[in-house]
Design a protein around this motif. Sequence first.
Motif, PDB file in Angstrom:
ATOM      1  N   GLU A 236      31.978  24.670   1.661  1.00 42.85           N
ATOM      2  CA  GLU A 236      31.943  23.897   0.329  1.00 42.85           C
ATOM      3  C   GLU A 236      32.078  22.172   0.560  1.00 42.85           C
ATOM      4  O   GLU A 236      31.341  21.688   0.158  1.00 42.85           O
ATOM      5  N   LEU A 237      32.932  22.118   1.493  1.00 39.47           N
ATOM      6  CA  LEU A 237      32.955  20.562   1.913  1.00 39.47           C
ATOM      7  C   LEU A 237      31.867  19.930   2.721  1.00 39.47           C
ATOM      8  O   LEU A 237      31.535  18.936   2.416  1.00 39.47           O
ATOM      9  N   ARG A 238      31.435  20.662   3.450  1.00 35.99           N
ATOM     10  CA  ARG A 238      30.192  20.572   4.412  1.00 35.99           C
ATOM     11  C   ARG A 238      29.078  20.235   3.470  1.00 35.99           C
ATOM     12  O   ARG A 238      28.267  19.288   3.654  1.00 35.99           O
ATOM     13  N   ASP A 239      28.828  21.049   2.411  1.00 33.82           N
ATOM     14  CA  ASP A 239      27.675  20.896   1.431  1.00 33.82           C
ATOM     15  C   ASP A 239      27.890  19.594   0.798  1.00 33.82           C
ATOM     16  O   ASP A 239      26.824  19.021   0.094  1.00 33.82           O
ATOM     17  N   LEU A 240      28.893  19.212   0.337  1.00 35.48           N
ATOM     18  CA  LEU A 240      29.152  17.802  -0.091  1.00 35.48           C
ATOM     19  C   LEU A 240      29.215  16.719   0.548  1.00 35.48           C
ATOM     20  O   LEU A 240      28.557  15.617   0.282  1.00 35.48           O
ATOM     21  N   LEU A 241      29.666  16.757   1.937  1.00 35.97           N
ATOM     22  CA  LEU A 241      29.575  15.769   2.936  1.00 35.97           C
ATOM     23  C   LEU A 241      28.206  15.750   3.678  1.00 35.97           C
ATOM     24  O   LEU A 241      27.857  14.441   4.010  1.00 35.97           O
ATOM     25  N   ALA A 242      27.633  16.707   3.655  1.00 31.84           N
ATOM     26  CA  ALA A 242      26.283  16.689   4.392  1.00 31.84           C
ATOM     27  C   ALA A 242      25.319  17.281   3.936  1.00 31.84           C
ATOM     28  O   ALA A 242      24.804  18.493   4.339  1.00 31.84           O
ATOM     29  N   PRO A 243      24.644  16.977   2.807  1.00 34.56           N
ATOM     30  CA  PRO A 243      23.807  17.847   1.872  1.00 34.56           C
ATOM     31  C   PRO A 243      22.256  17.730   2.807  1.00 34.56           C
ATOM     32  O   PRO A 243      22.113  16.562   3.464  1.00 34.56           O
ATOM     33  N   VAL A 244      21.605  18.631   2.711  1.00 32.91           N
ATOM     34  CA  VAL A 244      20.224  18.713   3.185  1.00 32.91           C
ATOM     35  C   VAL A 244      19.099  18.570   2.112  1.00 32.91           C
ATOM     36  O   VAL A 244      18.769  19.773   1.357  1.00 32.91           O
ATOM     37  N   ASP A 245      18.711  17.721   1.447  1.00 31.16           N
ATOM     38  CA  ASP A 245      17.663  17.432   0.405  1.00 31.16           C
ATOM     39  C   ASP A 245      16.878  16.284   0.581  1.00 31.16           C
ATOM     40  O   ASP A 245      16.172  15.927  -0.308  1.00 31.16           O
ATOM     41  N   ALA A 246      16.535  15.898   1.891  1.00 26.89           N
ATOM     42  CA  ALA A 246      15.483  14.764   2.200  1.00 26.89           C
ATOM     43  C   ALA A 246      14.145  15.584   1.972  1.00 26.89           C
ATOM     44  O   ALA A 246      13.892  16.846   1.976  1.00 26.89           O
ATOM     45  N   GLU A 247      13.020  14.624   1.570  1.00 25.58           N
ATOM     46  CA  GLU A 247      11.761  14.930   1.385  1.00 25.58           C
ATOM     47  C   GLU A 247      10.807  15.184   2.795  1.00 25.58           C
ATOM     48  O   GLU A 247       9.880  15.807   2.737  1.00 25.58           O
ATOM     49  N   ASP A 248      11.442  14.300   3.648  1.00 28.43           N
ATOM     50  CA  ASP A 248      10.508  14.018   4.733  1.00 28.43           C
ATOM     51  C   ASP A 248      11.023  14.758   5.921  1.00 28.43           C
ATOM     52  O   ASP A 248      12.231  14.879   5.951  1.00 28.43           O
ATOM     53  N   ALA A 249      10.381  14.910   6.956  1.00 28.15           N
ATOM     54  CA  ALA A 249      10.758  15.818   8.101  1.00 28.15           C
ATOM     55  C   ALA A 249      11.872  14.984   8.706  1.00 28.15           C
ATOM     56  O   ALA A 249      13.039  15.593   9.277  1.00 28.15           O
ATOM     57  N   ASP A 250      11.504  13.613   9.190  1.00 30.23           N
ATOM     58  CA  ASP A 250      12.600  12.701   9.760  1.00 30.23           C
ATOM     59  C   ASP A 250      13.869  12.690   8.965  1.00 30.23           C
ATOM     60  O   ASP A 250      15.032  12.753   9.667  1.00 30.23           O
ATOM     61  N   GLY A 251      14.054  12.642   7.737  1.00 31.59           N
ATOM     62  CA  GLY A 251      14.835  12.743   7.039  1.00 31.59           C
ATOM     63  C   GLY A 251      16.061  13.917   7.007  1.00 31.59           C
ATOM     64  O   GLY A 251      17.191  13.976   7.118  1.00 31.59           O
ATOM     65  N   VAL A 252      15.011  15.052   7.075  1.00 25.34           N
ATOM     66  CA  VAL A 252      15.613  16.330   7.070  1.00 25.34           C
ATOM     67  C   VAL A 252      16.401  16.565   8.527  1.00 25.34           C
ATOM     68  O   VAL A 252      17.401  17.080   8.601  1.00 25.34           O
ATOM     69  N   ARG A 253      15.721  16.130   9.543  1.00 23.12           N
ATOM     70  CA  ARG A 253      16.285  16.085  10.820  1.00 23.12           C
ATOM     71  C   ARG A 253      17.429  15.300  10.995  1.00 23.12           C
ATOM     72  O   ARG A 253      18.622  15.741  11.661  1.00 23.12           O
ATOM     73  N   ALA A 254      17.599  14.267  10.497  1.00 20.95           N
ATOM     74  CA  ALA A 254      18.676  13.199  10.415  1.00 20.95           C
ATOM     75  C   ALA A 254      19.976  13.822   9.686  1.00 20.95           C
ATOM     76  O   ALA A 254      20.916  13.915   9.996  1.00 20.95           O
ATOM     77  N   LEU A 256      20.035  17.052   9.421  1.00 22.15           N
ATOM     78  CA  LEU A 256      20.851  18.376   9.833  1.00 22.15           C
ATOM     79  C   LEU A 256      21.663  17.884  11.280  1.00 22.15           C
ATOM     80  O   LEU A 256      22.600  18.712  11.488  1.00 22.15           O
ATOM     81  N   ARG A 257      21.187  16.644  11.767  1.00 19.60           N
ATOM     82  CA  ARG A 257      22.241  16.337  12.808  1.00 19.60           C
ATOM     83  C   ARG A 257      23.730  15.884  12.240  1.00 19.60           C
ATOM     84  O   ARG A 257      24.477  16.285  12.709  1.00 19.60           O
ATOM     85  N   ALA A 258      23.471  15.233  10.984  1.00 22.35           N
ATOM     86  CA  ALA A 258      24.949  14.961  10.319  1.00 22.35           C
ATOM     87  C   ALA A 258      25.617  16.151   9.880  1.00 22.35           C
ATOM     88  O   ALA A 258      26.667  16.090   9.998  1.00 22.35           O
ATOM     89  N   ARG A 259      24.807  17.176   9.399  1.00 23.73           N
ATOM     90  CA  ARG A 259      25.303  18.191   8.921  1.00 23.73           C
ATOM     91  C   ARG A 259      26.105  18.908  10.128  1.00 23.73           C
ATOM     92  O   ARG A 259      27.122  19.772  10.111  1.00 23.73           O
ATOM     93  N   GLU A 260      25.412  19.083  11.537  1.00 20.71           N
ATOM     94  CA  GLU A 260      26.190  19.740  12.566  1.00 20.71           C
ATOM     95  C   GLU A 260      27.423  19.059  12.864  1.00 20.71           C
ATOM     96  O   GLU A 260      28.215  19.604  13.294  1.00 20.71           O
ATOM     97  N   GLU A 261      27.130  17.755  13.128  1.00 20.43           N
ATOM     98  CA  GLU A 261      28.695  16.963  13.302  1.00 20.43           C
ATOM     99  C   GLU A 261      29.580  17.162  12.216  1.00 20.43           C
ATOM    100  O   GLU A 261      30.823  17.258  12.498  1.00 20.43           O
ATOM    101  N   THR A 262      29.201  17.287  11.051  1.00 22.02           N
ATOM    102  CA  THR A 262      30.343  17.571  10.072  1.00 22.02           C
ATOM    103  C   THR A 262      30.871  19.049  10.026  1.00 22.02           C
ATOM    104  O   THR A 262      32.057  19.259  10.086  1.00 22.02           O
ATOM    105  N   GLU A 263      29.773  20.084  10.543  1.00 20.82           N
ATOM    106  CA  GLU A 263      30.308  21.497  10.632  1.00 20.82           C
ATOM    107  C   GLU A 263      31.394  21.179  11.858  1.00 20.82           C
ATOM    108  O   GLU A 263      32.525  22.000  11.931  1.00 20.82           O
ATOM    109  N   ARG A 264      31.190  20.654  12.979  1.00 20.25           N
ATOM    110  CA  ARG A 264      32.148  20.557  14.091  1.00 20.25           C
ATOM    111  C   ARG A 264      33.373  19.927  13.549  1.00 20.25           C
ATOM    112  O   ARG A 264      34.516  20.549  14.041  1.00 20.25           O
ATOM    113  N   MET A 265      33.279  18.870  12.916  1.00 17.07           N
ATOM    114  CA  MET A 265      34.743  18.364  12.551  1.00 17.07           C
ATOM    115  C   MET A 265      35.334  19.139  11.578  1.00 17.07           C
ATOM    116  O   MET A 265      36.640  19.015  11.495  1.00 17.07           O
TER     117      MET A 265
END
Length: 298
Positions: A236-254, A256-265
């Motif tokens: 739940e905290l990951r979804d709040l801290l690192a949502p994936v809601d960008a519309e363009d591919a570059d934004g989604v990739r960025a 996802l990288r932030a989400r991966e780092e958040t999952e690790r932390m």
Amino acid sequence: MRAQRATPRRDARARSLVAPVRCGAAGVLLAVAVLAHARLYPAEDCGVSDAEFALWSLLVLGVGLSAGLASARGLGARREVARIRAIAWGPANAIAAIGLAGLAGLLVLAQVVGREPAASARGAVLTLAAGVGGALIGRAGVGIAAAQDAAPTSAVLGVRVADHLLLRDLSRALLPWLGSLVALTTLALGVARLPTDACPRPDGPVEVLVFGLVGTALVAGIHAIPRAALRRAATELRDLLAPVDAEDADGVRAQLRAREETERMLGLTSSLLDELQAGVWVAGPLLTALAGLAVSGL
């Protein structure tokens, strides 16, 4: 002035040592009683050498001390959970009592069907002592799960994350205590069932291996209770801290990288096996040695 400020800290530190000292001393006294019983009432089938008895004595003392300190740690963990969040401890107490009663029933059954009543009774006492420490650690784990599930969603996000990390660290800090109980009890059983010329004991290695595997499975089961609640909260905290809601591919990739780092932390990238290997540091080498012993004895 400095002396006056330091005095309350020293008093608090001294009070924090009371329970470990008392519980540790009780565990050592129980171990000494088991050793005295072993000298007065040795096993009937064959004796053991002085070297074997000395090694077994050290392991028995280790089991008693570890059981006492684990009990104190479980009691202390309850207070730490209460400082983070107030919860009802009734369910946790009930689960710990049921688990300990089940272990006692199994030990009584094993003593009845055992081939060496005196040795079986001593093993039952040691395992039950370890079970008391494990039950109190398990009760603390159930309390951690309850505290995490009771976290208010209306709290400030930073506070929610901080409380989650405190509970996660507390849960992982309890894991080595469970591992030490299983390791020392299994090693004590292994020395007691060590095959010799006077006592071949062809089934000894298999019994030790089964005991170690069952103990490790119990550790995993106890740890899985708080871990499940912590992972739900981390998701739940990951979804709040690192949502994936960008519309363009570059934004989604960025994102996802932030989400991966958040999952690790938040600890979402580690599996149950990873945590067991990291927390129960002796489990891997112990079970490997037991497996080799069992294979060589078959």
